[in-house]
Design a protein around this motif. Structure first.
Motif, PDB file in Angstrom:
ATOM      1  N   LEU A 197      55.437  83.558  43.279  1.00  0.00           N
ATOM      2  CA  LEU A 197      54.694  84.218  42.213  1.00  0.00           C
ATOM      3  C   LEU A 197      53.175  84.070  42.349  1.00  0.00           C
ATOM      4  O   LEU A 197      52.445  85.052  42.153  1.00  0.00           O
ATOM      5  CB  LEU A 197      55.157  83.684  40.856  1.00  0.00           C
ATOM      6  CG  LEU A 197      54.583  84.371  39.618  1.00  0.00           C
ATOM      7  CD1 LEU A 197      54.966  85.857  39.614  1.00  0.00           C
ATOM      8  CD2 LEU A 197      55.085  83.701  38.342  1.00  0.00           C
ATOM      9  N   LEU A 206      50.457  87.171  42.357  1.00  0.00           N
ATOM     10  CA  LEU A 206      49.360  87.343  41.394  1.00  0.00           C
ATOM     11  C   LEU A 206      48.017  87.486  42.105  1.00  0.00           C
ATOM     12  O   LEU A 206      47.161  88.280  41.681  1.00  0.00           O
ATOM     13  CB  LEU A 206      49.328  86.148  40.431  1.00  0.00           C
ATOM     14  CG  LEU A 206      50.517  86.016  39.474  1.00  0.00           C
ATOM     15  CD1 LEU A 206      50.415  84.722  38.675  1.00  0.00           C
ATOM     16  CD2 LEU A 206      50.595  87.214  38.538  1.00  0.00           C
ATOM     17  N   THR A 218      44.984  82.055  38.754  1.00  0.00           N
ATOM     18  CA  THR A 218      46.440  82.022  38.900  1.00  0.00           C
ATOM     19  C   THR A 218      46.992  80.641  38.567  1.00  0.00           C
ATOM     20  O   THR A 218      47.973  80.502  37.836  1.00  0.00           O
ATOM     21  CB  THR A 218      46.835  82.404  40.342  1.00  0.00           C
ATOM     22  OG1 THR A 218      46.415  83.740  40.597  1.00  0.00           O
ATOM     23  CG2 THR A 218      48.331  82.299  40.535  1.00  0.00           C
ATOM     24  N   SER A 261      51.535  78.088  31.344  1.00  0.00           N
ATOM     25  CA  SER A 261      52.966  78.339  31.158  1.00  0.00           C
ATOM     26  C   SER A 261      53.735  77.036  31.090  1.00  0.00           C
ATOM     27  O   SER A 261      54.616  76.857  30.240  1.00  0.00           O
ATOM     28  CB  SER A 261      53.491  79.204  32.310  1.00  0.00           C
ATOM     29  OG  SER A 261      52.823  80.436  32.375  1.00  0.00           O
ATOM     30  N   VAL A 301      59.195  89.036  34.161  1.00  0.00           N
ATOM     31  CA  VAL A 301      58.553  89.198  35.477  1.00  0.00           C
ATOM     32  C   VAL A 301      58.770  90.619  35.984  1.00  0.00           C
ATOM     33  O   VAL A 301      57.867  91.251  36.537  1.00  0.00           O
ATOM     34  CB  VAL A 301      59.114  88.170  36.484  1.00  0.00           C
ATOM     35  CG1 VAL A 301      58.613  88.470  37.901  1.00  0.00           C
ATOM     36  CG2 VAL A 301      58.699  86.756  36.082  1.00  0.00           C
ATOM     37  N   LEU A 337      56.419  92.948  34.250  1.00  0.00           N
ATOM     38  CA  LEU A 337      55.066  92.828  34.795  1.00  0.00           C
ATOM     39  C   LEU A 337      54.926  93.601  36.097  1.00  0.00           C
ATOM     40  O   LEU A 337      53.915  94.274  36.336  1.00  0.00           O
ATOM     41  CB  LEU A 337      54.724  91.354  35.039  1.00  0.00           C
ATOM     42  CG  LEU A 337      54.458  90.473  33.820  1.00  0.00           C
ATOM     43  CD1 LEU A 337      54.238  89.041  34.264  1.00  0.00           C
ATOM     44  CD2 LEU A 337      53.257  90.968  33.040  1.00  0.00           C
ATOM     45  N   GLU A 338      55.940  93.475  36.954  1.00  0.00           N
ATOM     46  CA  GLU A 338      55.881  94.145  38.248  1.00  0.00           C
ATOM     47  C   GLU A 338      55.942  95.660  38.097  1.00  0.00           C
ATOM     48  O   GLU A 338      55.261  96.390  38.819  1.00  0.00           O
ATOM     49  CB  GLU A 338      57.028  93.659  39.137  1.00  0.00           C
ATOM     50  CG  GLU A 338      56.914  92.201  39.551  1.00  0.00           C
ATOM     51  CD  GLU A 338      55.666  91.945  40.376  1.00  0.00           C
ATOM     52  OE1 GLU A 338      55.415  92.694  41.336  1.00  0.00           O
ATOM     53  OE2 GLU A 338      54.927  90.998  40.044  1.00  0.00           O
ATOM     54  N   SER A 354      49.999  89.658  30.794  1.00  0.00           N
ATOM     55  CA  SER A 354      49.819  88.271  31.219  1.00  0.00           C
ATOM     56  C   SER A 354      51.148  87.682  31.679  1.00  0.00           C
ATOM     57  O   SER A 354      52.178  87.883  31.033  1.00  0.00           O
ATOM     58  CB  SER A 354      49.258  87.434  30.071  1.00  0.00           C
ATOM     59  OG  SER A 354      49.268  86.059  30.411  1.00  0.00           O
ATOM     60  N   PRO A 355      51.143  86.934  32.786  1.00  0.00           N
ATOM     61  CA  PRO A 355      52.377  86.317  33.262  1.00  0.00           C
ATOM     62  C   PRO A 355      52.726  85.012  32.548  1.00  0.00           C
ATOM     63  O   PRO A 355      53.745  84.396  32.859  1.00  0.00           O
ATOM     64  CB  PRO A 355      52.068  86.049  34.734  1.00  0.00           C
ATOM     65  CG  PRO A 355      50.598  85.811  34.767  1.00  0.00           C
ATOM     66  CD  PRO A 355      50.016  86.709  33.704  1.00  0.00           C
ATOM     67  N   PRO A 371      56.339  85.126  30.544  1.00  0.00           N
ATOM     68  CA  PRO A 371      57.499  85.194  31.440  1.00  0.00           C
ATOM     69  C   PRO A 371      57.688  83.938  32.280  1.00  0.00           C
ATOM     70  O   PRO A 371      58.814  83.453  32.447  1.00  0.00           O
ATOM     71  CB  PRO A 371      57.196  86.409  32.326  1.00  0.00           C
ATOM     72  CG  PRO A 371      56.293  87.258  31.507  1.00  0.00           C
ATOM     73  CD  PRO A 371      55.458  86.295  30.719  1.00  0.00           C
ATOM     74  N   VAL A 372      56.577  83.407  32.802  1.00  0.00           N
ATOM     75  CA  VAL A 372      56.680  82.195  33.618  1.00  0.00           C
ATOM     76  C   VAL A 372      57.113  81.011  32.760  1.00  0.00           C
ATOM     77  O   VAL A 372      57.922  80.175  33.183  1.00  0.00           O
ATOM     78  CB  VAL A 372      55.345  81.901  34.338  1.00  0.00           C
ATOM     79  CG1 VAL A 372      55.416  80.568  35.071  1.00  0.00           C
ATOM     80  CG2 VAL A 372      55.033  83.007  35.333  1.00  0.00           C
TER      81      VAL A 372
END
Length: 293
Positions: free
Chosen positions: A117, A121, A131, A138, A176, A179-180, A186-187, A190-191
């Motif tokens: 990941l 990013l 990142t 997270s 995720v 996001l993709e 913002s990740p 999900p993370v």
């Protein structure tokens, strides 16, 4: 979870100034601390009893609310003689396959997706510092859930706590994937969900496996599930070595399928173990329980 936070946090602080190699030096103090902390780990009561150190064994067991006693002839005959219990039947195979599949999914996420990941990013325009900060945030969000997981497993339900951790992992994978596909957002959340789900799963999976099978096959089945937690990671790293890592959206889609399967199978074949006498899983356990031995 703490290790994930430490790694991403130190990466955000140190990597912009010293490069990624500085992170290798962090292994030295943590490794030394494990050696020193080993002095505080109590010996196994079984180990102490086998060597005649009965008082030490009693003291260790008392710390965990247990006590040693002598076995009866009936118990010795039941648990040391006769053929081993065969791993047969839909219930046994279904349970073992369900837990093994969940373990493989954990390995694919923890040693694959979460490691890939940061590079994804960075490729989307984030700096390595930003990142690392996102991943540290997270992990920080996820940290309090450790105590919630422990409470739910011990006080609510073992089976449904495991199922719940798989469901949270699925939510993280879906995040995720979103996001993709969208390329925005913002990740962090999900993370955080992935960290919560996978860490909760690995914390409960092996104890739950050990509580779910008869004594004579408990070692084999728990060992199988433990091996599967590493198998997914080995496969993920094998792809990385060969530079065959697919795009993250493809990775998420691939992992979601077996994770959904694990969720359904654990819900179907998993048994509630909280408050149960483990002897109930053995052929002669009901005899002992009924006689009060």
């Amino acid at each position: 979870m703490g290790g994930y936070f430490a790694a991403s946090g130190f990466s955000a602080l140190l990597q912009p100034f010293f490069g990624w190699r500085i992170l290798w030096l962090l292994n030295l103090p943590t490794g030394l601390s494990l050696v020193l902390l080993g002095a505080f780990i109590p010996e196994s009561a079984k180990f102490l009893l086998a060597r005649g150190r009965r008082e030490e064994a009693r003291a260790v067991m008392a710390r965990f609310g247990s006590e040693a006693r002598s076995t009866t002839r009936a118990e010795e005959a039941a648990f040391t003689k006769g053929p081993s219990v065969a791993l047969t039947g839909k219930a046994f195979f279904g349970k073992l396959f369900a837990l093994s599949l969940a373990a493989i999914c954990y390995g694919l996420i923890n040693f694959g997706l979460l490691l890939w990941l940061p590079a994804d990013l960075v490729s989307r325009g984030y700096s390595m510092e930003v990142t690392s900060k996102l991943l540290a945030e997270s992990a920080l969000i996820a940290f309090p859930t450790v105590f919630i997981v422990a409470y739910l497993y011990s006080s609510w339900s073992t089976k449904w706590s495991v199922v719940g951790s798989i469901a949270v992992t699925l939510a993280g994978l879906a995040g995720v994937l979103w996001l993709e596909f969208t390329g925005s957002g913002s990740p962090v959340l999900p993370v955080a969900l992935l960290i919560v789900g996978t860490n909760g799963l690995i914390a409960m999976l092996l104890p739950y496996a050990a509580e779910s099978f008869p004594l004579r096959i408990r070692g084999r089945t728990t060992g199988t599930v433990a091996a599967c937690t590493k198998a997914g990671g080995m496969f993920a790293q094998f792809l990385a070595i060969l530079a065959l890592v697919p795009p993250l959206d493809v990775v998420s889609l691939i992992i979601i399928v077996p994770t959904i399967g694990a969720l359904v199978l654990v819900a179907m074949f998993g048994k509630e173990t909280r408050g149960r006498d483990l002897r109930d899983l053995d052929p002669d356990g009901h005899t002992f329980a009924a006689t009060g031995v």
